[in-house]
Design an enzyme around this catalytic site. Structure first.
Site, PDB file in Angstrom:
ATOM      1  N   ASN A 285       6.247  -4.096 -13.376  1.00  0.00           N
ATOM      2  CA  ASN A 285       5.669  -3.410 -12.172  1.00  0.00           C
ATOM      3  C   ASN A 285       6.578  -2.232 -11.786  1.00  0.00           C
ATOM      4  O   ASN A 285       7.890  -2.146 -11.928  1.00  0.00           O
ATOM      5  CB  ASN A 285       6.196  -4.586 -10.950  1.00  0.00           C
ATOM      6  CG  ASN A 285       5.998  -4.103  -9.651  1.00  0.00           C
ATOM      7  OD1 ASN A 285       5.283  -3.003  -9.251  1.00  0.00           O
ATOM      8  ND2 ASN A 285       6.384  -4.760  -8.604  1.00  0.00           N
ATOM      9  N   GLY A 286       6.005  -1.109 -11.534  1.00  0.00           N
ATOM     10  CA  GLY A 286       6.836   0.186 -11.352  1.00  0.00           C
ATOM     11  C   GLY A 286       6.364   1.437 -12.328  1.00  0.00           C
ATOM     12  O   GLY A 286       5.321   1.157 -12.821  1.00  0.00           O
TER      13      GLY A 286
ATOM     14  N   CYS B  41       1.329  -4.796  -8.400  1.00  0.00           N
ATOM     15  CA  CYS B  41       1.462  -5.484  -9.442  1.00  0.00           C
ATOM     16  C   CYS B  41       2.220  -6.786  -9.321  1.00  0.00           C
ATOM     17  O   CYS B  41       3.250  -6.911  -8.580  1.00  0.00           O
ATOM     18  CB  CYS B  41       2.168  -5.005 -10.718  1.00  0.00           C
ATOM     19  SG  CYS B  41       1.235  -3.372 -11.238  1.00  0.00           S
TER      20      CYS B  41
ATOM     21  N   HIS C 181      -9.324  17.646  22.400  1.00  0.00           N
ATOM     22  CA  HIS C 181      -8.651  18.671  21.522  1.00  0.00           C
ATOM     23  C   HIS C 181      -9.332  18.745  20.033  1.00  0.00           C
ATOM     24  O   HIS C 181      -8.682  19.647  19.149  1.00  0.00           O
ATOM     25  CB  HIS C 181      -7.175  18.640  21.449  1.00  0.00           C
ATOM     26  CG  HIS C 181      -6.588  18.867  22.770  1.00  0.00           C
ATOM     27  ND1 HIS C 181      -6.445  19.948  23.367  1.00  0.00           N
ATOM     28  CD2 HIS C 181      -5.941  18.040  23.522  1.00  0.00           C
ATOM     29  CE1 HIS C 181      -5.899  19.863  24.582  1.00  0.00           C
ATOM     30  NE2 HIS C 181      -5.631  18.764  24.579  1.00  0.00           N
TER      31      HIS C 181
ATOM     32  N   LYS D  64      -7.330  -0.807  10.476  1.00  0.00           N
ATOM     33  CA  LYS D  64      -8.015  -2.059   9.917  1.00  0.00           C
ATOM     34  C   LYS D  64      -9.244  -1.642   9.590  1.00  0.00           C
ATOM     35  O   LYS D  64      -9.471  -2.360   8.419  1.00  0.00           O
ATOM     36  CB  LYS D  64      -7.755  -3.100  11.055  1.00  0.00           C
ATOM     37  CG  LYS D  64      -6.475  -3.608  11.263  1.00  0.00           C
ATOM     38  CD  LYS D  64      -6.064  -4.572  10.487  1.00  0.00           C
ATOM     39  CE  LYS D  64      -4.984  -3.964   9.414  1.00  0.00           C
ATOM     40  NZ  LYS D  64      -3.920  -3.813   9.540  1.00  0.00           N
TER      41      LYS D  64
ATOM     42  N   LYS E  41      -1.020  -5.064  -1.552  1.00  0.00           N
ATOM     43  CA  LYS E  41      -0.373  -5.645  -0.447  1.00  0.00           C
ATOM     44  C   LYS E  41       1.258  -4.893  -0.309  1.00  0.00           C
ATOM     45  O   LYS E  41       1.353  -4.542   0.773  1.00  0.00           O
ATOM     46  CB  LYS E  41      -0.034  -7.134  -0.443  1.00  0.00           C
ATOM     47  CG  LYS E  41       0.634  -7.711   0.732  1.00  0.00           C
ATOM     48  CD  LYS E  41      -0.238  -7.841   1.692  1.00  0.00           C
ATOM     49  CE  LYS E  41       0.522  -8.471   3.087  1.00  0.00           C
ATOM     50  NZ  LYS E  41      -0.206  -8.102   4.278  1.00  0.00           N
TER      51      LYS E  41
ATOM     52  N   TRP F  71      -1.897  -3.235 -10.463  1.00  0.00           N
ATOM     53  CA  TRP F  71      -2.517  -2.222  -9.840  1.00  0.00           C
ATOM     54  C   TRP F  71      -2.181  -0.943 -10.531  1.00  0.00           C
ATOM     55  O   TRP F  71      -1.086  -0.527 -10.687  1.00  0.00           O
ATOM     56  CB  TRP F  71      -1.789  -2.077  -8.322  1.00  0.00           C
ATOM     57  CG  TRP F  71      -2.249  -1.190  -7.323  1.00  0.00           C
ATOM     58  CD1 TRP F  71      -3.313  -1.320  -6.677  1.00  0.00           C
ATOM     59  CD2 TRP F  71      -1.720   0.291  -7.084  1.00  0.00           C
ATOM     60  NE1 TRP F  71      -3.463  -0.012  -5.815  1.00  0.00           N
ATOM     61  CE2 TRP F  71      -2.696   0.785  -6.006  1.00  0.00           C
ATOM     62  CE3 TRP F  71      -0.833   0.888  -7.762  1.00  0.00           C
ATOM     63  CZ2 TRP F  71      -2.404   2.037  -5.579  1.00  0.00           C
ATOM     64  CZ3 TRP F  71      -0.680   2.105  -7.101  1.00  0.00           C
ATOM     65  CH2 TRP F  71      -1.609   2.760  -6.066  1.00  0.00           C
TER      66      TRP F  71
ATOM     67  N   ARG G 281      -1.367  -8.387  -4.824  1.00  0.00           N
ATOM     68  CA  ARG G 281      -0.279  -7.083  -5.130  1.00  0.00           C
ATOM     69  C   ARG G 281      -1.103  -6.247  -6.138  1.00  0.00           C
ATOM     70  O   ARG G 281      -0.464  -5.120  -6.297  1.00  0.00           O
ATOM     71  CB  ARG G 281       0.804  -7.856  -5.929  1.00  0.00           C
ATOM     72  CG  ARG G 281       1.725  -8.670  -4.968  1.00  0.00           C
ATOM     73  CD  ARG G 281       2.590  -9.179  -5.940  1.00  0.00           C
ATOM     74  NE  ARG G 281       3.842  -8.342  -6.164  1.00  0.00           N
ATOM     75  CZ  ARG G 281       4.734  -7.916  -5.514  1.00  0.00           C
ATOM     76  NH1 ARG G 281       5.112  -8.512  -4.371  1.00  0.00           N
ATOM     77  NH2 ARG G 281       5.588  -7.061  -5.650  1.00  0.00           N
TER      78      ARG G 281
ATOM     79  N   GLU H 158      -9.588   0.272   6.080  1.00  0.00           N
ATOM     80  CA  GLU H 158      -9.085  -0.368   4.831  1.00  0.00           C
ATOM     81  C   GLU H 158      -9.900  -1.484   4.292  1.00  0.00           C
ATOM     82  O   GLU H 158     -10.184  -1.540   3.181  1.00  0.00           O
ATOM     83  CB  GLU H 158      -7.492  -0.795   4.997  1.00  0.00           C
ATOM     84  CG  GLU H 158      -7.251  -1.944   5.832  1.00  0.00           C
ATOM     85  CD  GLU H 158      -5.927  -2.130   5.661  1.00  0.00           C
ATOM     86  OE1 GLU H 158      -5.199  -1.923   4.731  1.00  0.00           O
ATOM     87  OE2 GLU H 158      -5.211  -2.721   6.834  1.00  0.00           O
TER      88      GLU H 158
ATOM     89  N   GLU I 139      -3.841   1.455  14.792  1.00  0.00           N
ATOM     90  CA  GLU I 139      -4.117   0.307  14.146  1.00  0.00           C
ATOM     91  C   GLU I 139      -5.522  -0.363  13.942  1.00  0.00           C
ATOM     92  O   GLU I 139      -5.900  -0.810  12.796  1.00  0.00           O
ATOM     93  CB  GLU I 139      -3.234  -0.802  14.729  1.00  0.00           C
ATOM     94  CG  GLU I 139      -3.322  -2.360  14.107  1.00  0.00           C
ATOM     95  CD  GLU I 139      -2.628  -2.302  12.563  1.00  0.00           C
ATOM     96  OE1 GLU I 139      -2.039  -1.284  12.192  1.00  0.00           O
ATOM     97  OE2 GLU I 139      -3.000  -3.265  12.164  1.00  0.00           O
TER      98      GLU I 139
END
Ligand code: AGP
Length: 612
Positions: free
Chosen positions: A100-101, A2, A508, A489, A607, A74, A27, A492, A485
């Protein structure tokens, strides 16, 4: 998560707030809203979806005023809809809150307020706070007093902004646990924001709120105190980021721009910290007591997501350069597993934003046990920087794309510097060795520039691969975190299922995934793992996997085994991830673009993850 922006001054608030919110859209982008006060009347406009929807709503029903607040959301409580969008009003429609929270005890408070006659329009915890402030305001007194009284009753994490028609000259902001709140200082105008890029085109002087603090902001003053009424004095901080750094600068996406900024971000991270002549690494903000450093028995990196992959590389840097046992743990696991950590342990928290809730939680858990904490972060004055004993800033510049790129490579450089510094402090490495390793590092920005030339060929490769349903990324040793990584990438931003695996683990389990439809990205640079990676490539080929090998320029052996070869320049082993990650960033980017995905704001993500 947010984004919050507020303005008070003599200019029209709406444009400034909308512009700031657009810069904070990374955000959260489920819905957005703005509220202004005009001639004693509060006006609210909200819309589900991206900022564009809010802009349309504002065009259709314009509002004006010289004080206001806005929010980009968000969703945590309640689906993304207009009713759940912030700002939230009280019953009387006289005050609004952006938040926010998460407020943990909002249901309990809501019950009380319902019994008191309040009616609610949304499913959110935030609306409860608006009503609670209204409840206290009715008893008389100043807006800030009512906000403090309300905040003393709530449990949980918040960063909030409040305005009220009853006090049309002031913004009230407060924070506890969730994200950051900065107050931007202008000339006869002030700003509040969740992050610096939102206000960077107006001011570079900011006051950063700490937990449990409240700011009362008018056009000409900022008054800080604690929620418990203790006055607070704080000097402003000057932000050196250039406002242009937070613009796209002609690139189609922030992510692409940030991929291209890596040579500069890397240089800025080591600039001024290396002395090639003496073989010294100078880290003045790593304010750890020399006796503590000499007595260290272990280093633990804690982080989330991409920063965790940097932490895994940090572990190798510290082991190899400082000769110290090291580990890398997910912050979300570390904070809850009651880790057995000895007193001679250094906890290194890695976070681009410096406000990731799990990383902060891990740091708080470590601090309670009395461990020294070093923060590696990109954001000056962030919550993490303030929690830590010492700080190593990355200097990557603002990173706006939700998919982290330049912050990752800057983190790797920071952990390399840390490894060298610890190695010298503990006399585990000679000055001559450090001199050589500094020379290796100084070469990297140029080699990075060369690696960026792969952009076009990887865009062509992406054309062939964008229809794949699954991807496998394999790496060993220093390239294993890069395999993770690369897979992160891709998933996402393109929503393609991708797994990153250590090469040795393939047999395995994940080998069962491989068939002719599964691209296998193998990181096979000429290091100690090279022969074993060749073995993995053979095994994947034998199962008809399509091999995309990332290797060093001129490697004929690999060329004969892979369907596609991506060549990066050779460099020192420990620094090779700084180059091999670049083609994987491009690959994810171009595949996502081809699939029509929103690269900078992928679905369901934000983010800065400021909630658990
Ligand atoms: C990176 O591409 C991700 N979006 C995410 O994993 C990120 O790295 C993670 O949330 C940690 O963020 P931080 O570095 O700000 O703490």
């Amino acid at each position: 998560m947010c984004g919050i922006v507020g303005y008070v001054g003599s200019r029209s608030a709406v444009g400034i707030i909308v512009d700031g919110l657009k810069r904070l859209e990374y955000r959260g982008y489920d819905s957005a809203g703005v509220a202004v006060i005009d001639q004693g009347q509060l006006h609210v406009r909200r819309a589900p979806g991206r900022m564009k929807a809010l802009e349309i709503a504002l065009r259709e029903r314009p509002v004006t005023g010289t004080i206001g607040i806005g929010h980009t959301r968000w969703a945590t409580h309640g689906r993304p809809s207009e009713e759940n969008a912030h700002p939230h009003t009280d019953c009387g429609g006289n005050l609004v809150v952006v938040h926010n929270g998460i407020l943990e005890n909002y249901l309990e408070i809501k019950e009380r307020l319902l019994a008191d006659g309040h009616t609610f329009r949304s499913e959110t915890d935030t609306e409860v706070l608006a009503h609670l402030i209204e409840h206290h305001l009715k008893a008389g007194g100043l807006l800030e007093r009512a906000v403090k009284q309300a905040l003393r009753e709530v449990k949980g994490a918040y960063a909030i902004g409040v305005i009220s028609a009853s006090a049309p000259d002031r913004l009230v902001a407060a924070k506890q646990g969730a994200g950051s709140v900065v107050v931007g200082l202008g000339r006869n105008e002030m700003f509040i924001a969740s992050d610096i890029p939102a206000i960077l085109s107006h001011t570079r002087d900011v006051v950063i709120l700490e937990d449990d603090e409240i700011a009362v902001v008018t056009a000409g003053s900022v008054d800080l105190s604690t929620i418990d009424d203790q006055p607070v004095q704080r000097e402003p901080v000057r932000i050196l980021w250039d406002p242009i750094m937070a613009e796209k600068g002609g690139y189609r996406h922030f992510m692409l721009k940030e991929i291209y900024e890596q040579p500069r971000a890397i240089t800025d991270t080591f600039r001024g910290r290396i002395a090639p002549e003496t073989g010294n690494v100078i880290l003045p903000d790593v304010t750890l007591d020399p006796s503590v450093v000499r007595g260290l028995q272990r280093v633990i990196f804690v982080a989330c997501g991409t920063a965790h992959h940097a932490g895994m590389l940090g572990r190798m840097m510290v082991e190899r350069l400082a000769g110290l046992p090291a580990e890398a743990d997910l912050a979300s696991e570390f904070r809850y597993r009651d880790p057995l950590v000895g007193p001679e342990t250094l906890v290194v928290a890695v976070s681009q934003s410096g406000e990731t809730a799990d990383t902060l939680g891990a740091v708080k858990a470590a601090r309670l046990r009395g461990y020294p904490i070093l923060a590696i972060t990109n954001v000056v004055g962030s919550a993490l920087a303030r929690e830590a004993t010492g700080v190593l800033y990355m200097h990557a510049g603002p990173e706006i794309g939700v998919a982290s790129t330049k912050a990752f490579t800057a983190m790797i450089v920071a952990t390399y510097l840390l490894g060298l510094w610890l190695g010298r402090q503990r006399e585990a490495i000679t000055a001559e060795d450090v001199r050589k390793r500094i020379r290796d590092l100084v070469e990297i920005p140029r080699l990075c520039e060369q690696t960026l030339e792969l952009d076009g060929s990887i865009a062509a490769l992406a054309r062939q691969l964008s229809g794949a349903r699954d991807f496998l990324y394999l790496g060993r040793g220093i390239q294993y975190p890069i395999a993770l990584e690369g897979a992160l990438k891709l998933k996402e931003i393109s929503y393609i299922h991708a797994e990153g695996y250590a090469g040795g683990e393939m047999k395995h389990g994940p080998i069962a995934l491989i068939d002719e439809g599964v691209p296998v990205v193998a990181l096979a640079t000429r290091d100690g793992s090279y022969d074993r990676m060749l073995g993995n490539i053979e095994e994947a080929r034998a199962r008809d996997g399509m091999i995309i090998a990332v290797t060093h320029a001129g490697d004929r052996t690999i060329a004969g085994k892979a369907h596609h070869v991506i060549e990066v320049p050779p460099c020192a082993d420990l620094l090779a991830p700084l180059l091999t990650v670049i083609p994987l960033q491009f690959l994810a980017y171009h595949i996502a673009v081809r699939r029509g995905c929103d690269v900078d704001q992928p679905r369901n993500l934000a983010k800065s993850v400021t909630v658990e």
